[in-house]
Design an enzyme around this catalytic site. Structure first.
Site, PDB file in Angstrom:
ATOM      1  N   GLU A   1       3.676   9.387  -0.613  1.00  0.00           N
ATOM      2  CA  GLU A   1       2.301   9.244  -1.110  1.00  0.00           C
ATOM      3  C   GLU A   1       1.755  10.535  -1.708  1.00  0.00           C
ATOM      4  O   GLU A   1       1.053  10.500  -2.721  1.00  0.00           O
ATOM      5  CB  GLU A   1       1.429   8.777   0.054  1.00  0.00           C
ATOM      6  CG  GLU A   1      -0.043   8.720  -0.244  1.00  0.00           C
ATOM      7  CD  GLU A   1      -0.855   8.280   0.979  1.00  0.00           C
ATOM      8  OE1 GLU A   1      -0.266   7.905   2.008  1.00  0.00           O
ATOM      9  OE2 GLU A   1      -2.093   8.312   0.886  1.00  0.00           O
TER      10      GLU A   1
ATOM     11  N   ARG B   1      -2.149   3.458  16.954  1.00  0.00           N
ATOM     12  CA  ARG B   1      -2.136   4.663  16.111  1.00  0.00           C
ATOM     13  C   ARG B   1      -3.275   5.635  16.441  1.00  0.00           C
ATOM     14  O   ARG B   1      -4.379   5.222  16.776  1.00  0.00           O
ATOM     15  CB  ARG B   1      -2.197   4.274  14.627  1.00  0.00           C
ATOM     16  CG  ARG B   1      -0.936   3.561  14.198  1.00  0.00           C
ATOM     17  CD  ARG B   1      -1.028   3.093  12.776  1.00  0.00           C
ATOM     18  NE  ARG B   1      -0.571   4.061  11.810  1.00  0.00           N
ATOM     19  CZ  ARG B   1      -1.241   4.417  10.726  1.00  0.00           C
ATOM     20  NH1 ARG B   1      -2.458   3.958  10.490  1.00  0.00           N
ATOM     21  NH2 ARG B   1      -0.722   5.255   9.860  1.00  0.00           N
TER      22      ARG B   1
ATOM     23  N   LYS C   1       0.916  10.724  13.520  1.00  0.00           N
ATOM     24  CA  LYS C   1       1.537  11.260  12.301  1.00  0.00           C
ATOM     25  C   LYS C   1       2.046  12.676  12.559  1.00  0.00           C
ATOM     26  O   LYS C   1       1.484  13.393  13.396  1.00  0.00           O
ATOM     27  CB  LYS C   1       0.532  11.279  11.154  1.00  0.00           C
ATOM     28  CG  LYS C   1       0.162   9.880  10.664  1.00  0.00           C
ATOM     29  CD  LYS C   1      -0.676   9.924   9.397  1.00  0.00           C
ATOM     30  CE  LYS C   1      -1.048   8.500   8.987  1.00  0.00           C
ATOM     31  NZ  LYS C   1      -1.792   8.424   7.727  1.00  0.00           N
TER      32      LYS C   1
ATOM     33  N   ASP D   1      -2.656  14.361   7.061  1.00  0.00           N
ATOM     34  CA  ASP D   1      -2.136  13.120   6.510  1.00  0.00           C
ATOM     35  C   ASP D   1      -0.936  13.313   5.587  1.00  0.00           C
ATOM     36  O   ASP D   1      -1.109  13.348   4.369  1.00  0.00           O
ATOM     37  CB  ASP D   1      -3.255  12.398   5.734  1.00  0.00           C
ATOM     38  CG  ASP D   1      -2.872  10.991   5.337  1.00  0.00           C
ATOM     39  OD1 ASP D   1      -1.855  10.494   5.842  1.00  0.00           O
ATOM     40  OD2 ASP D   1      -3.590  10.391   4.522  1.00  0.00           O
TER      41      ASP D   1
ATOM     42  N   GLU E   1       5.234   9.511  13.823  1.00  0.00           N
ATOM     43  CA  GLU E   1       5.193   8.668  12.619  1.00  0.00           C
ATOM     44  C   GLU E   1       5.430   9.559  11.406  1.00  0.00           C
ATOM     45  O   GLU E   1       4.679  10.503  11.153  1.00  0.00           O
ATOM     46  CB  GLU E   1       3.829   7.967  12.505  1.00  0.00           C
ATOM     47  CG  GLU E   1       3.701   7.116  11.240  1.00  0.00           C
ATOM     48  CD  GLU E   1       2.352   6.410  11.084  1.00  0.00           C
ATOM     49  OE1 GLU E   1       1.874   5.784  12.053  1.00  0.00           O
ATOM     50  OE2 GLU E   1       1.765   6.499   9.988  1.00  0.00           O
TER      51      GLU E   1
ATOM     52  N   TRP F   1     -12.438  13.218   2.052  1.00  0.00           N
ATOM     53  CA  TRP F   1     -11.437  12.684   1.129  1.00  0.00           C
ATOM     54  C   TRP F   1     -11.398  13.515  -0.156  1.00  0.00           C
ATOM     55  O   TRP F   1     -10.746  13.131  -1.122  1.00  0.00           O
ATOM     56  CB  TRP F   1     -11.724  11.207   0.804  1.00  0.00           C
ATOM     57  CG  TRP F   1     -11.376  10.272   1.938  1.00  0.00           C
ATOM     58  CD1 TRP F   1     -10.717  10.614   3.096  1.00  0.00           C
ATOM     59  CD2 TRP F   1     -11.637   8.862   2.040  1.00  0.00           C
ATOM     60  NE1 TRP F   1     -10.569   9.508   3.909  1.00  0.00           N
ATOM     61  CE2 TRP F   1     -11.125   8.415   3.295  1.00  0.00           C
ATOM     62  CE3 TRP F   1     -12.254   7.926   1.201  1.00  0.00           C
ATOM     63  CZ2 TRP F   1     -11.213   7.086   3.718  1.00  0.00           C
ATOM     64  CZ3 TRP F   1     -12.340   6.600   1.633  1.00  0.00           C
ATOM     65  CH2 TRP F   1     -11.818   6.180   2.872  1.00  0.00           C
TER      66      TRP F   1
ATOM     67  N   LYS G   1      -3.894  -0.280  13.995  1.00  0.00           N
ATOM     68  CA  LYS G   1      -4.746   0.758  13.418  1.00  0.00           C
ATOM     69  C   LYS G   1      -6.170   0.333  13.746  1.00  0.00           C
ATOM     70  O   LYS G   1      -6.677  -0.632  13.175  1.00  0.00           O
ATOM     71  CB  LYS G   1      -4.512   0.827  11.909  1.00  0.00           C
ATOM     72  CG  LYS G   1      -5.469   1.761  11.163  1.00  0.00           C
ATOM     73  CD  LYS G   1      -5.081   1.874   9.681  1.00  0.00           C
ATOM     74  CE  LYS G   1      -6.048   2.735   8.889  1.00  0.00           C
ATOM     75  NZ  LYS G   1      -5.651   2.889   7.477  1.00  0.00           N
TER      76      LYS G   1
ATOM     77  N   GLU H   1       0.856  -1.188   0.000  1.00  0.00           N
ATOM     78  CA  GLU H   1       0.000   0.000   0.000  1.00  0.00           C
ATOM     79  C   GLU H   1       0.894   1.240   0.000  1.00  0.00           C
ATOM     80  O   GLU H   1       1.822   1.355   0.803  1.00  0.00           O
ATOM     81  CB  GLU H   1      -0.920  -0.016   1.233  1.00  0.00           C
ATOM     82  CG  GLU H   1      -1.873   1.163   1.253  1.00  0.00           C
ATOM     83  CD  GLU H   1      -3.155   0.910   2.052  1.00  0.00           C
ATOM     84  OE1 GLU H   1      -3.436  -0.247   2.419  1.00  0.00           O
ATOM     85  OE2 GLU H   1      -3.877   1.892   2.292  1.00  0.00           O
TER      86      GLU H   1
ATOM     87  N   GLU I   1     -10.465   4.566   9.374  1.00  0.00           N
ATOM     88  CA  GLU I   1     -10.684   4.229   7.971  1.00  0.00           C
ATOM     89  C   GLU I   1     -11.272   2.830   7.807  1.00  0.00           C
ATOM     90  O   GLU I   1     -10.812   2.032   6.987  1.00  0.00           O
ATOM     91  CB  GLU I   1      -9.375   4.355   7.178  1.00  0.00           C
ATOM     92  CG  GLU I   1      -8.835   5.780   7.162  1.00  0.00           C
ATOM     93  CD  GLU I   1      -7.642   5.996   6.244  1.00  0.00           C
ATOM     94  OE1 GLU I   1      -6.876   5.047   6.048  1.00  0.00           O
ATOM     95  OE2 GLU I   1      -7.510   7.121   5.737  1.00  0.00           O
TER      96      GLU I   1
END
Ligand code: GCW
Length: 716
Positions: free
Chosen positions: A408, A340, A375, A380, A402, A559, A303, A183, A307
């Protein structure tokens, strides 16, 4: 016959030589930062001709091989293995060794922790000592020594070196699926080759271990946080064991991502409610099974309720209930839980506020072996975000920063974006949570809070590609993550220099020119993708290329780019100030007041925190619309400059890496223009203003760009 034979021999010789020359001239990137094994031309360090290693262990054996192999190359002679130190020796061992105990000061012995080391040069005897408490410390000392010989030899002779890592656990997170896909991986399929395990180990795993050890990484999570429950099947654990055995001598512990519903899916229980005794004992048994075969297993990464992943909230329980249950199962074996905080959902208000809202109230409720993995930014992995407000805000809980090494949202492995500057900007940001100088690094590495274990994580960019990372430039991001995890106070530029030297050439023109490119590269990406605090303008789901207009009927609004940029006829930006979502309230003063006021807010975060009119006056006197145009254009100019600089570097780089990098830079320039045109033409439909005449005009039409459908298959 005789003649023919002679001809064959001559031909064979010719091809052998030709192959050798070609190999020398054409590196494929597979050797990472072990490519340039030569000494700098002005080398003034010790001359090494022999190695003494008085102790035995699998790690000491590695050290021996690493030293002799590397020194043979560096000094172009066969390095001798000796039982006793003589002039020209490098002497490696623990503080228990008598020779070492006498040579190293008591203070320095005291100052080196379990992974730390001391390097001391005895000038009169011409002996270099690498010493540590453990063989693992000696391994890190060895790599430090070899790096210093290649990049800064004087450091060895000029004074005693004492180093300790800042974070206890320096971990790569692989988002590798059991079917071999990765991923957000842009370097080919997973290197684990699950299908071939446990019978066969991919030999590259050994090279992987070596590369990690050389930059101080001591842990790896093998599988995706979107975790398949199957990883915990007995059959997979046997595979994991083989990988763990291979990594162990390099000081690398193995961890796994687990699916919170495993008791139900694998164990056949009615549910996975963390407070039910049957669920607890399922995990206890599973953990016992793991430690039986992997005694130094590191722990779980989870996680949960994020999501669509299952989690304790499915049963009305909290993150603390879920994490503590796993922590209790792992505790007898000293395992940890990395839980997370990447949680958000469309009904929860401003996405940037949600992790803090959920986790801050739980501070104090987690077991000591639970760490919350956060994060760097509150949304993100964008090209630029302010820090997550959680850093420094949970004083009773250890937080794991993180970072994302795989890019990405920064052009995958196609665009050159050196992340040293991003990581450093983040780690050195002052949270002000505990007064001045409570930087992210200091609130997470144990200096400010009394954390019993500290940890930092980076999402890996590694795959089966011959160059490991999908491009030569992307290797630097793996490298810099390790170096900063060891010491977050190192400077991104220093690290860029040492990477360039070990990977390509010692030539100072090359180093100066290319480290300048690297240091500017992430800012260029910010400029042509998301300047002035804009974020998440990338294409739906694949996150490559600009789609600020993207609307998908029925899609989650959080999103979609429009959720983030909120462009309208008045202006642009997300109002997170006290008149908007009030995300600013989650930061400590003076950050809070600074972010809240557009006049005080750093312009790099302006549209992150404010929705401002198109004619808003910027600090340089330009209007916001014009400034946006300038930023996008500057990004393109920078990308063009990087390409032009690289073109001048041909004489310093082998043919293959030169060509492959040139191709990537061509793509980057083309796509920087794509980004500039897409964003400016689209935002122009709201601003109704002209692009300043002195700037280049768009070369595309908006309709044409909107029709462009991006094909992901070229990027995996
Ligand atoms: O960055 C986003 C990615 C997802 C990822 C998720 C996460 C592993 O788009 O692909 O899932 O974050 O960090 O969990």
């Amino acid at each position: 016959m005789r003649l023919n034979l002679k001809r064959t021999v001559v031909l064979a010789l010719f091809f052998a030589v030709a192959n050798f020359v070609m190999a020398a001239n054409s590196a494929d990137g597979s050797k990472l930062w072990f490519t340039n094994f030569t000494l700098p031309s002005n080398y003034n360090g010790p001359k090494i001709s022999s190695v003494v290693i008085s102790e035995k262990s699998p790690t000491f054996d590695l050290i021996h091989n690493e030293l002799t192999g590397s020194l043979d190359n560096l000094f172009s002679q066969k390095t001798k293995s000796k039982a006793k130190a003589v002039a020209g020796s490098v002497y490696v061992g623990t503080f228990n060794d008598e020779f070492i105990a006498q040579a190293i000061s008591a203070e320095n012995i005291k100052n080196s922790g379990s992974e730390g080391f001391v390097i001391k040069y005895l000038a009169n005897e011409e002996i270099t000592i690498i010493a540590a408490q453990t063989d693992k410390g000696c391994l890190y000392g060895t790599y430090h020594f070899l790096r210093a010989l290649r990049t800064n030899p004087q450091a060895i002779t000029s004074s005693e070196i004492v180093e300790n890592p800042s974070y206890d656990r320096r971990i790569l997170n692989h988002w590798d699926n059991l079917d071999g896909t990765v991923e957000r991986g842009y370097a080919g399929h997973s290197i684990w080759l699950w299908d071939e395990l446990p019978e066969k180990l991919n030999p590259r795993i050994i090279e992987y271990a070596r590369a990690n050890a050389s930059i101080g990484i001591n842990g790896t999570v093998l599988n995706n946080v979107n975790a398949s429950p199957n990883i915990l099947k007995a059959e997979y654990l046997q595979k994991v064991k083989v990988v763990a055995d291979a990594l162990r001598p390099y000081g690398i512990q193995v961890y796994l991502s687990v699916n919170f519903s495993s008791p139900k899916i694998l164990g056949g229980l009615p549910d996975s409610d963390p407070l039910k005794p049957a669920v607890k004992s399922w995990w206890e048994n599973k953990v016992a099974e793991i430690y039986q075969i992997i005694p130094d297993f590191g722990g779980f990464l989870v996680k949960a309720n994020s999501e669509g992943q299952p989690g304790p909230q499915d049963y009305g329980r909290t993150h603390a209930d879920g994490a503590n249950m796993l922590a209790d199962a792992l505790n007898p074996y000293k395992g940890i839980v990395m839980w997370r905080a990447f949680v958000y959902n469309p009904s929860g208000g401003d996405r940037a506020k949600q992790a803090y809202k959920e986790f801050k109230p739980l501070d104090g409720q987690f077991r000591k072996n639970v760490m919350i993995q956060v994060k760097n930014g509150p949304v993100d992995f964008q090209p630029r975000e302010p820090i997550s407000p959680l850093f420094g805000a949970m004083e009773h809980t250890t937080l794991i920063p993180e970072l994302q090494i795989t890019k990405e949202y920064l052009g995958f492995s196609d665009h050159w974006a050196y992340l040293g500057t991003l990581f450093q900007e983040f780690l050195q940001t002052d949270t002000y949570q505990k007064g001045r100088n409570t930087t992210v690094a200091r609130v997470t590495d144990g200096q400010i809070f009394n954390d019993s274990i500290t940890c930092i994580a980076g999402v890996a960019n590694i795959g089966q590609d011959i160059n490991w990372c999908g491009s030569h430039s992307a290797q630097a991001n793996w490298y810099v993550f390790g170096r900063l995890a060891w010491n977050p106070d190192l400077h991104a530029k220093e690290i860029a220099n040492e990477w360039l030297e070990q990977t390509f050439s010692h030539n100072t023109t090359f180093i100066d020119e290319m480290s300048r490119v690297m240091m500017e590269s992430r800012e260029a990406v910010v400029n042509y993708m998301t300047p002035l605090g804009l974020h998440h303008l990338m294409g739906w789901s694949h996150h490559y290329g600009p789609e600020p207009w993207c609307e998908i009927p029925g899609a989650r609004p959080d999103w979609l780019p429009t959720y983030y940029h909120k462009a309208d006829s008045f202006g642009i930006g997300f109002n997170r100030s006290s008149t908007g979502s009030n995300a600013v309230e989650q930061y400590a003063e003076p950050l809070q007041s600074m972010f809240d006021d557009p006049q005080l807010c750093p312009e790099k975060f302006l549209l992150w925190f404010h929705h401002l009119p198109w004619d808003y006056t910027m600090s340089n006197g330009r209007e916001l619309w014009d400034e946006l145009c300038y930023k996008y254009s500057e990004g393109v100019t920078q990308a063009e400059r990087f390409r032009a600089t690289w073109q001048n570097m041909e004489e310093y780089v082998d043919e293959r890496r030169f060509r492959e990098t040139s191709e990537k830079l061509d793509t980057q320039v083309k796509e920087a223009i794509w980004w500039r045109d897409a964003c400016l033409l689209y935002f122009q439909t709201f601003s109704k203003r002209e692009i300043p005449a002195e700037l280049d005009k768009p070369v595309h039409k908006l309709d044409e760009l909107k029709r462009l459908k991006f094909d992901m298959t070229h990027h995996n």
